[in-house]
Design an enzyme around this catalytic site. Sequence first.
Site, mmCIF file in Angstrom:
data_model
loop_
_atom_site.group_PDB
_atom_site.id
_atom_site.type_symbol
_atom_site.label_atom_id
_atom_site.label_comp_id
_atom_site.label_asym_id
_atom_site.label_seq_id
_atom_site.Cartn_x
_atom_site.Cartn_y
_atom_site.Cartn_z
ATOM 1 N N ASP A 152 0.883 -1.171 0.000
ATOM 2 C CA ASP A 152 0.000 0.000 0.000
ATOM 3 C C ASP A 152 0.918 1.217 0.000
ATOM 4 O OD1 ASP A 152 -1.480 2.270 1.015
ATOM 5 O OD2 ASP A 152 -3.025 0.891 1.725
ATOM 6 N N CYS A 155 1.352 3.088 3.301
ATOM 7 C CA CYS A 155 1.780 2.305 4.463
ATOM 8 C C CYS A 155 3.206 2.683 4.858
ATOM 9 C CB CYS A 155 1.671 0.820 4.122
ATOM 10 S SG CYS A 155 2.689 -0.282 5.090
ATOM 11 N N CYS A 158 5.629 -0.146 4.478
ATOM 12 C CA CYS A 158 5.854 -0.439 3.056
ATOM 13 C C CYS A 158 6.894 0.529 2.501
ATOM 14 C CB CYS A 158 4.557 -0.299 2.267
ATOM 15 S SG CYS A 158 3.279 -1.499 2.686
ATOM 16 N N ARG A 182 -5.219 -1.010 1.614
ATOM 17 C CA ARG A 182 -5.917 -1.406 2.836
ATOM 18 C C ARG A 182 -7.274 -0.700 2.879
ATOM 19 N NH1 ARG A 182 -1.476 0.730 6.790
ATOM 20 N NH2 ARG A 182 -1.642 2.350 5.177
#
Length: 269
Positions: A152, A155, A158, A182
């Site tokens: 994502d 994120c 991430c 998400r």
Amino acid sequence: MNKHYLPGRILAALVLSLSVFAVSVSVTSSAQAQQSSNNPELTEITENLRMTLNASLGAASQGQLQVVQISSTPMADLFEVVISSGEVLFADKSGTYLIAGEMFMTRPDGLVNLTAETRKTQVAQMLQNVPEEEMIIFPADDPKAEITVFTDVDCTYCRRLHGEIEQINDYGITVRYMAYPRGGQASPALAKMISVWCAGDAQGRAEALTDAKHGETLPQWQCENPVMSHYNLGNRIGVTGTPAIVMSDGTLMPGYAPADTLRERVLGE
């Protein structure tokens, strides 16, 4: 007692059953053919078991569930049954009893989750059926292994993982990104991820993904894209958050792992 009752987690998976069914059939047909040709008695047992279970599953699910794989287990007269929702169940050889749960093998050094091994195989095969053209790939120059990462762009972890992408590649690990906004359709990241996956050719999409993870604003590109199909596949294989890292054997590693840790887990170095 309602004889048509099935556990809620099985029925909840019905909406996903057709895609899992297609994958499972392709994965298991050759293995079952080999197993059957080697043991005619086992062939008869599994075929009778398949018919018995399909009758009950069909009645309980209005025809939406069916058996896609039956395999013998180390436990005498107990069979592992994979149904079209992706669930792994167990049945006696008559099909009178069906058990939902996991099978462990005890060993002096601990426990081995045999059901988890089946799931790993399913996950690996499902990912193999995703065209790499749908992914955003950061290849290693001297590839030793690859991982598939559900990501994502908003994120935090991430972004941290992506910040180590060069080091990961230097270790010989190719990173294949798949989209996992998400929140699905309600995700604030959905439009950004569609823009990333619609940013032209493979190089353009890789650059757009890096820019998005740096917090840059992208043009709102639109195209036919796999973002939500990636998200749905992630849900099927057990992704609940990002990053979710899947090794080539189907092992799912939830959450962020530093490059050095990935090297140890993926390459054993």
